[in-house]
Motif scaffolding. Structure first.
Motif, mmCIF file in Angstrom:
data_model
loop_
_atom_site.group_PDB
_atom_site.id
_atom_site.type_symbol
_atom_site.label_atom_id
_atom_site.label_comp_id
_atom_site.label_asym_id
_atom_site.label_seq_id
_atom_site.Cartn_x
_atom_site.Cartn_y
_atom_site.Cartn_z
ATOM 1 N N UNK A 218 -16.184 45.209 7.113
ATOM 2 C CA UNK A 218 -15.871 46.221 8.109
ATOM 3 C C UNK A 218 -14.708 47.088 7.679
ATOM 4 N N UNK A 219 -14.529 47.231 6.357
ATOM 5 C CA UNK A 219 -13.426 48.006 5.794
ATOM 6 C C UNK A 219 -13.928 49.360 5.306
ATOM 7 N N UNK A 220 -13.005 50.229 4.935
ATOM 8 C CA UNK A 220 -13.350 51.529 4.377
ATOM 9 C C UNK A 220 -13.464 51.428 2.863
ATOM 10 N N UNK A 221 -14.391 52.188 2.290
ATOM 11 C CA UNK A 221 -14.625 52.172 0.854
ATOM 12 C C UNK A 221 -14.123 53.466 0.219
ATOM 13 N N UNK A 222 -13.551 53.340 -0.978
ATOM 14 C CA UNK A 222 -13.020 54.495 -1.711
ATOM 15 C C UNK A 222 -13.411 54.380 -3.177
ATOM 16 N N UNK A 223 -13.505 55.530 -3.857
ATOM 17 C CA UNK A 223 -13.840 55.488 -5.288
ATOM 18 C C UNK A 223 -12.615 55.659 -6.173
ATOM 19 N N UNK A 224 -11.422 55.646 -5.581
ATOM 20 C CA UNK A 224 -10.198 55.713 -6.386
ATOM 21 C C UNK A 224 -9.061 55.024 -5.653
ATOM 22 N N UNK A 225 -8.140 54.473 -6.430
ATOM 23 C CA UNK A 225 -6.972 53.832 -5.822
ATOM 24 C C UNK A 225 -6.100 54.864 -5.123
ATOM 25 N N UNK A 226 -6.091 56.091 -5.636
ATOM 26 C CA UNK A 226 -5.275 57.140 -5.033
ATOM 27 C C UNK A 226 -5.715 57.415 -3.594
ATOM 28 N N UNK A 227 -7.028 57.475 -3.376
ATOM 29 C CA UNK A 227 -7.536 57.716 -2.025
ATOM 30 C C UNK A 227 -7.202 56.555 -1.092
ATOM 31 N N UNK A 228 -7.335 55.340 -1.603
ATOM 32 C CA UNK A 228 -6.996 54.170 -0.779
ATOM 33 C C UNK A 228 -5.539 54.232 -0.344
ATOM 34 N N UNK A 229 -4.638 54.493 -1.283
ATOM 35 C CA UNK A 229 -3.214 54.507 -0.975
ATOM 36 C C UNK A 229 -2.844 55.673 -0.062
ATOM 37 N N UNK A 230 -3.553 56.772 -0.207
ATOM 38 C CA UNK A 230 -3.247 57.968 0.578
ATOM 39 C C UNK A 230 -3.748 57.875 2.022
ATOM 40 N N UNK A 231 -4.890 57.205 2.213
ATOM 41 C CA UNK A 231 -5.555 57.264 3.511
ATOM 42 C C UNK A 231 -5.385 56.020 4.372
ATOM 43 N N UNK A 232 -4.929 54.923 3.781
ATOM 44 C CA UNK A 232 -4.762 53.699 4.556
ATOM 45 C C UNK A 232 -3.278 53.373 4.737
ATOM 46 N N UNK A 233 -2.955 52.804 5.886
ATOM 47 C CA UNK A 233 -1.616 52.280 6.133
ATOM 48 C C UNK A 233 -1.634 50.801 5.758
ATOM 49 N N UNK A 234 -1.034 50.468 4.632
ATOM 50 C CA UNK A 234 -1.160 49.133 4.056
ATOM 51 C C UNK A 234 0.172 48.394 4.059
ATOM 52 N N UNK A 235 0.064 47.066 4.112
ATOM 53 C CA UNK A 235 1.234 46.205 3.961
ATOM 54 C C UNK A 235 1.322 45.605 2.558
ATOM 55 N N UNK A 236 0.191 45.500 1.866
ATOM 56 C CA UNK A 236 0.159 44.947 0.510
ATOM 57 C C UNK A 236 -1.176 45.293 -0.137
ATOM 58 N N UNK A 237 -1.203 45.171 -1.457
ATOM 59 C CA UNK A 237 -2.390 45.537 -2.228
ATOM 60 C C UNK A 237 -2.729 44.410 -3.199
ATOM 61 N N UNK A 238 -4.023 44.144 -3.357
ATOM 62 C CA UNK A 238 -4.524 43.270 -4.415
ATOM 63 C C UNK A 238 -5.135 44.145 -5.500
ATOM 64 N N UNK A 239 -4.709 43.934 -6.742
ATOM 65 C CA UNK A 239 -5.211 44.697 -7.885
ATOM 66 C C UNK A 239 -6.062 43.756 -8.734
ATOM 67 N N UNK A 240 -7.372 43.971 -8.707
ATOM 68 C CA UNK A 240 -8.312 43.069 -9.381
ATOM 69 C C UNK A 240 -9.228 43.904 -10.278
ATOM 70 N N UNK A 241 -8.650 44.460 -11.338
ATOM 71 C CA UNK A 241 -9.387 45.363 -12.220
ATOM 72 C C UNK A 241 -9.403 44.790 -13.638
#
Length: 334
Positions: free
Chosen positions: A53-76
Motif C-alpha cells: 500500500x506504498x507509493x512507487x517511484x523510478x528514482x531515489x530522488x523522487x522518493x526523497x522529494x515526495x515522501x516525508x520519511x524518518x529513515x531509508x533502507x538502501x538495498x541496491x
C-alpha cells in the motif's frame, strides 16, 4: 534524532530480494509504515509497493522529494552506491544500507566522512553479527583468542547478471565473502595483510559475459598475530559451505550462518542458531532512529573497515602481490 515509534515512516531504495527480506521483517512491526519504494526498474518498485500500500517511484530522488520519511533502507547492487547515499545524507535522513557499501574505497570513504560530519544514524547489513551463535563464539574467544582462521564461501553463481561482472559486483569476495571477512574482524581482530590468488574458468555457457574470479584463495594476517585463509568459489550448483573455523588453545569452533560447533575434545556438539538476525539488526537500527540507545553492531564506519579488507584482497588477486592494510584515517564507526 527523536522520532515517535508510532507511524515511523520508511522508504526503500531498491526492490530486489534483499529489500523484500527487510520488508518482510518491517511489515510485522505495528509501529512502522513503509510509505515509498524506489527502483530503477519501475515495474519491480510498483510490484513491491503494491503489496504494501506504498507509493512507487523510478528514482531515489523522487522518493526523497515526495515522501516525508524518518529513515531509508538502501538495498541496491554494488555498482549503484554513491549518489544515493549522498542524497540521503543531504536530506538529513538515517539510513540502513546493505553490503557491500560500494565498488571502490574512495566512494565509501567519502560517504563515511559525510555520515560523520552530519551525525547520521547508520546501519549496515552484516547480519551475522546478530547471530546468537556468533555471540557465543565471541564469549568463548574472549579469554582464549584464535590463532588460526579458515574461512569459506563455497557456493553457486547467483542469477543476477550484474553479479557476474567485476565492474558491477566487485566479484565474489567483495559481494559475498565480505560476510566472512567481517566475522574475522568481529571475532579475531583487524586484518593487517592479505595475499590472494584468483582463477577464472575459461567459459561457462550458462553465464555469458562472466568475468569475475570463479575461485579465490587468500592468506591473511591479523593484528593479534593470528593467521588464516579464506577460500571462495562460485562454481558449484548448490551452497556447499559458508562460514569460518577458528582454532585456539585446546578449542576449535565452526560457525556458519545457522549453527555453531565447539570442539574441546569431548565430541562435536552442534547447536542451531535461534531467532532471526535480520529482525534483530532492523530493530536496533529503528530504535536508534527513534533516539533510543544506539546498539547497532555495524555502523557505516565499521563496515568501511571490512570493505577495505575485501577490496585489498581483490587488489592482491589482480597484482599477485601482498597488500598491507593501513587503518582508514579520520573515520569513526558512525
Amino acid at each position: 534524532m527523536n522520532v515517535e515509534r508510532e507511524g515511523l515512516k520508511i522508504g526503500f531504495i531498491g526492490a530486489g530480494g534483499i529489500a523484500a527480506r527487510h520488508v518482510g521483517v518491517l511489515s510485522q512491526m505495528n509501529d512502522v509504515a513503509i510509505v515509498g519504494v524506489a527502483d530503477a526498474d519501475f515495474g519491480r518498485a510498483r510490484e513491491l509497493a503494491g503489496k504494501l500500500g506504498a507509493n512507487a517511484y523510478n528514482s531515489h530522488a523522487d522518493l526523497l522529494d515526495r515522501e516525508s520519511l524518518d529513515a531509508v533502507y538502501i538495498c541496491v547492487p554494488p555498482f549503484a552506491h554513491g549518489d544515493i547515499e549522498v542524497a540521503v545524507i543531504d536530506a538529513g535522513l538515517p539510513f540502513f544500507v546493505e553490503k557491500p557499501v560500494s565498488l571502490d574505497l574512495a566512494s565509501a570513504q567519502n560517504i563515511a566522512r559525510k555520515v560523520e560530519d552530519h551525525g547520521i544514524v547508520t546501519g549496515v547489513g552484516y547480519h551475522w553479527r546478530y547471530l546468537d551463535t556468533v555471540e557465543e563464539a565471541r564469549g568463548l574467544l574472549a579469554g582464549n583468542p584464535a590463532a588460526l582462521i579458515n574461512g569459506y564461501w563455497l557456493d553457486q553463481t547467483p542469477p543476477p547478471q550484474w553479479w557476474w561482472r567485476q565492474d558491477r559486483s566487485g566479484g565474489q569476495i567483495v559481494e559475498q565473502a565480505t560476510h566472512v571477512i567481517d566475522l574475522v574482524r568481529h571475532l579475531v581482530g583487524e586484518v593487517t595483510e592479505v595475499y590472494a590468488l584468483g582463477a577464472r574458468t575459461a567459459e561457462r555457457h550458462d553465464f555469458p559475459g562472466l568475468d569475475i574470479a570463479t575461485a579465490t584463495a587468500v592468506s591473511l594476517r591479523v593484528a593479534s598475530g593470528a593467521v588464516g585463509t579464506l577460500s571462495a568459489t562460485c562454481l558449484l550448483g548448490w551452497p556447499h559451505r559458508t562460514g569460518i573455523h577458528l582454532f585456539s588453545d585446546r578449542m576449535a569452533i565452526e560457525l556458519s550462518d545457522h549453527e555453531i560447533m565447539v570442539d574441546v575434545g569431548r565430541g562435536r556438539p552442534i547447536r542451531h542458531a535461534e531467532g532471526d538476525p535480520v529482525e534483530r539488526e532492523d530493530r536496533d537500527f529503528l530504535d536508534a532512529v527513534c533516539g533510543l540507545p544506539n546498539r547497532i553492531r555495524c555502523r557505516y564506519g565499521e563496515a568501511l573497515k571490512t570493505h577495505h579488507v575485501a577490496l585489498a584482497i581483490a587488489q592482491s588477486a589482480v597484482s599477485g602481490q601482498p597488500v598491507l592494510i593501513k587503518p582508514v584515517m579520520g573515520i569513526a564507526n558512525a
